[in-house]
Design a protein around this motif. Structure first.
Motif, PDB file in Angstrom:
ATOM      1  N   ASP A 297      76.070  -3.931   9.839  1.00  0.00           N
ATOM      2  CA  ASP A 297      76.090  -2.394   9.393  1.00  0.00           C
ATOM      3  C   ASP A 297      75.150  -1.762   8.440  1.00  0.00           C
ATOM      4  N   ALA A 298      73.944  -2.650   8.414  1.00  0.00           N
ATOM      5  CA  ALA A 298      72.890  -2.249   7.680  1.00  0.00           C
ATOM      6  C   ALA A 298      72.132  -0.895   8.271  1.00  0.00           C
ATOM      7  N   ARG A 299      71.498  -0.053   7.251  1.00  0.00           N
ATOM      8  CA  ARG A 299      71.020   1.383   7.542  1.00  0.00           C
ATOM      9  C   ARG A 299      69.820   1.033   8.338  1.00  0.00           C
ATOM     10  N   ASP A 300      68.819   0.024   7.970  1.00  0.00           N
ATOM     11  CA  ASP A 300      67.783  -0.253   8.632  1.00  0.00           C
ATOM     12  C   ASP A 300      67.462  -1.794   8.367  1.00  0.00           C
ATOM     13  N   PHE A 301      66.458  -2.208   9.376  1.00  0.00           N
ATOM     14  CA  PHE A 301      66.384  -3.524   9.512  1.00  0.00           C
ATOM     15  C   PHE A 301      64.560  -3.912   9.491  1.00  0.00           C
ATOM     16  N   ASP A 302      64.226  -3.965   8.155  1.00  0.00           N
ATOM     17  CA  ASP A 302      63.006  -3.821   7.749  1.00  0.00           C
ATOM     18  C   ASP A 302      62.255  -5.421   7.690  1.00  0.00           C
ATOM     19  N   ASP A 303      63.132  -6.394   7.672  1.00  0.00           N
ATOM     20  CA  ASP A 303      62.697  -7.671   7.460  1.00  0.00           C
ATOM     21  C   ASP A 303      63.621  -8.789   8.448  1.00  0.00           C
ATOM     22  N   ALA A 304      62.826  -9.898   8.987  1.00  0.00           N
ATOM     23  CA  ALA A 304      63.818 -10.804   9.973  1.00  0.00           C
ATOM     24  C   ALA A 304      63.149 -12.158   9.684  1.00  0.00           C
ATOM     25  N   VAL A 305      63.574 -13.228  10.221  1.00  0.00           N
ATOM     26  CA  VAL A 305      62.978 -14.628  10.032  1.00  0.00           C
ATOM     27  C   VAL A 305      63.206 -15.283  11.403  1.00  0.00           C
TER      28      VAL A 305
ATOM     29  N   TYR B 231      59.611 -28.264   9.800  1.00  0.00           N
ATOM     30  CA  TYR B 231      60.033 -26.959  10.255  1.00  0.00           C
ATOM     31  C   TYR B 231      59.191 -25.751   9.902  1.00  0.00           C
ATOM     32  N   THR B 232      59.005 -24.873  10.731  1.00  0.00           N
ATOM     33  CA  THR B 232      58.271 -23.766  10.590  1.00  0.00           C
ATOM     34  C   THR B 232      59.230 -22.605  10.396  1.00  0.00           C
ATOM     35  N   LEU B 233      59.240 -21.929   9.159  1.00  0.00           N
ATOM     36  CA  LEU B 233      60.162 -20.817   8.765  1.00  0.00           C
ATOM     37  C   LEU B 233      59.293 -19.609   8.698  1.00  0.00           C
ATOM     38  N   GLY B 234      59.480 -18.504   9.479  1.00  0.00           N
ATOM     39  CA  GLY B 234      58.704 -17.382   9.488  1.00  0.00           C
ATOM     40  C   GLY B 234      59.484 -16.364   8.902  1.00  0.00           C
ATOM     41  N   VAL B 235      58.670 -15.602   7.878  1.00  0.00           N
ATOM     42  CA  VAL B 235      59.419 -14.490   7.317  1.00  0.00           C
ATOM     43  C   VAL B 235      58.402 -13.246   8.033  1.00  0.00           C
ATOM     44  N   HIS B 236      59.047 -12.271   8.486  1.00  0.00           N
ATOM     45  CA  HIS B 236      58.537 -11.073   9.186  1.00  0.00           C
ATOM     46  C   HIS B 236      58.887  -9.849   8.353  1.00  0.00           C
ATOM     47  N   ILE B 237      57.918  -9.175   8.113  1.00  0.00           N
ATOM     48  CA  ILE B 237      58.233  -7.647   7.410  1.00  0.00           C
ATOM     49  C   ILE B 237      57.714  -6.477   8.316  1.00  0.00           C
ATOM     50  N   ALA B 238      58.260  -5.400   8.529  1.00  0.00           N
ATOM     51  CA  ALA B 238      57.854  -4.269   9.018  1.00  0.00           C
ATOM     52  C   ALA B 238      56.686  -3.783   8.603  1.00  0.00           C
ATOM     53  N   ASP B 239      55.569  -3.656   9.176  1.00  0.00           N
ATOM     54  CA  ASP B 239      54.286  -3.048   8.962  1.00  0.00           C
ATOM     55  C   ASP B 239      54.237  -1.711   8.626  1.00  0.00           C
TER      56      ASP B 239
ATOM     57  N   GLU C 254      66.453  -4.965  17.909  1.00  0.00           N
ATOM     58  CA  GLU C 254      66.397  -6.024  18.824  1.00  0.00           C
ATOM     59  C   GLU C 254      65.904  -5.432  20.126  1.00  0.00           C
ATOM     60  N   GLY C 255      64.867  -6.315  20.881  1.00  0.00           N
ATOM     61  CA  GLY C 255      64.546  -6.004  22.092  1.00  0.00           C
ATOM     62  C   GLY C 255      63.383  -4.961  22.439  1.00  0.00           C
ATOM     63  N   VAL C 256      62.819  -4.292  21.034  1.00  0.00           N
ATOM     64  CA  VAL C 256      61.797  -3.289  21.080  1.00  0.00           C
ATOM     65  C   VAL C 256      60.576  -3.819  20.336  1.00  0.00           C
ATOM     66  N   PRO C 257      59.468  -3.650  20.880  1.00  0.00           N
ATOM     67  CA  PRO C 257      58.247  -4.180  20.018  1.00  0.00           C
ATOM     68  C   PRO C 257      58.058  -3.453  18.885  1.00  0.00           C
ATOM     69  N   ARG C 258      57.712  -4.302  17.785  1.00  0.00           N
ATOM     70  CA  ARG C 258      57.673  -3.521  16.449  1.00  0.00           C
ATOM     71  C   ARG C 258      56.302  -4.204  15.762  1.00  0.00           C
ATOM     72  N   LEU C 259      55.549  -3.383  14.820  1.00  0.00           N
ATOM     73  CA  LEU C 259      54.446  -4.193  14.253  1.00  0.00           C
ATOM     74  C   LEU C 259      55.017  -4.749  12.882  1.00  0.00           C
ATOM     75  N   ALA C 260      54.306  -5.715  12.534  1.00  0.00           N
ATOM     76  CA  ALA C 260      55.002  -6.528  11.590  1.00  0.00           C
ATOM     77  C   ALA C 260      53.876  -7.388  10.915  1.00  0.00           C
ATOM     78  N   GLN C 261      54.286  -7.587   9.424  1.00  0.00           N
ATOM     79  CA  GLN C 261      53.470  -8.753   8.848  1.00  0.00           C
ATOM     80  C   GLN C 261      54.093  -9.905   8.533  1.00  0.00           C
ATOM     81  N   TRP C 262      53.473 -10.966   8.462  1.00  0.00           N
ATOM     82  CA  TRP C 262      54.259 -12.222   8.485  1.00  0.00           C
ATOM     83  C   TRP C 262      53.856 -13.353   7.552  1.00  0.00           C
ATOM     84  N   VAL C 263      54.391 -14.374   7.446  1.00  0.00           N
ATOM     85  CA  VAL C 263      54.107 -15.477   6.657  1.00  0.00           C
ATOM     86  C   VAL C 263      54.716 -16.694   7.153  1.00  0.00           C
ATOM     87  N   PHE C 264      54.101 -17.787   7.827  1.00  0.00           N
ATOM     88  CA  PHE C 264      55.102 -18.991   8.077  1.00  0.00           C
ATOM     89  C   PHE C 264      54.666 -19.789   6.927  1.00  0.00           C
ATOM     90  N   LEU C 265      55.857 -20.691   6.829  1.00  0.00           N
ATOM     91  CA  LEU C 265      55.977 -21.849   5.787  1.00  0.00           C
ATOM     92  C   LEU C 265      56.396 -23.019   6.431  1.00  0.00           C
TER      93      LEU C 265
END
Length: 204
Positions: free
Chosen positions: A103-111, A121-129, A174-185
């Motif tokens: 029920d979040a109002r927006d989704f500006d980050d994902a993993v 293990y590779t953990l990716g942190v993705h933030i909307a650009d 979900e299911g739509v392309p979005r620009l993001a910045q990311w970091v992989f750990l």
């Protein structure tokens, strides 16, 4: 205690989840009684309207966007254009999931999480650009600097950007392309962490 007709009406239709605000006035004639009446019924269902409006006024929170900001936002595309993908790593084949509630109002980050070679293990942190669309000194940038952040209430949000950005173009839906910045750990079984950073990607 004497109740007015409006008071009786509100109390009759009230539910257990409702809250009331009373005011009173002492009457000296004919009897020393106190007259009560309901000022506002704070129903849980209408809390977003009744509770939020006074807070917006009290703290002078900006809840409307100026015309030039809306016009600037309206000119942005609905989805990333082909030229927006230039020199970006395509991560649309990577399984990403949001860390926000449903029920979040927006989704500006994902993993994302994958098994790496050698048992790591590779953990990716993705933030909307957001910066790709909000250019420095533009009306969007000036308004965002003034607001500083989005303000979240229980049933409502005062976004930092117009809805087509905050809940659309800059929301990792979900299911739509979005620009993001990311970091992989890359994390070893012993908890040792290595970092790889890239400031340009496209996710899905």
């Amino acid at each position: 205690i004497a109740f007015g007709i409006a008071t009786v009406f509100f109390l009759y239709f009230a539910k257990n989840s409702d809250y009331f605000s009373f005011s009173s006035q002492r009457l000296k004639w004919p009897l020393p009684v106190r007259w009560f009446h309901v000022v506002t019924v704070f129903a849980i269902y209408f809390a977003c309207v009744i509770f939020i409006a006074p807070l917006i006024a009290k703290y002078n929170l900006p809840h409307q966007f100026p015309p030039d900001v809306l016009a600037w936002a309206k000119n942005l595309p609905h989805d990333p254009r082909e030229e927006d993908l230039f020199k970006r790593e395509d991560l649309r084949g990577l399984t990403c999931f949001t860390i926000d509630p449903a029920d979040a109002r927006d989704f500006d980050d994902a993993v994302s999480l994958e098994r790496a070679p050698h048992g790591n293990y590779t953990l990716g942190v993705h933030i909307a650009d957001v910066a790709h669309y909000v250019k420095e000194h533009s009306p969007l940038d000036r308004e965002a600097r003034k607001r500083g952040t989005s303000v979240y209430f229980t049933e409502e949000v005062l976004p930092m950007f117009p809805e087509n950005l905050s809940n659309g173009l800059c929301s990792l839906r979900e299911g739509v392309p979005r620009l993001a910045q990311w970091v992989f750990l890359e994390i070893t079984p012993k908890g040792e962490v290595g970092v790889r950073v890239d400031l340009a990607a496209v996710t899905n």
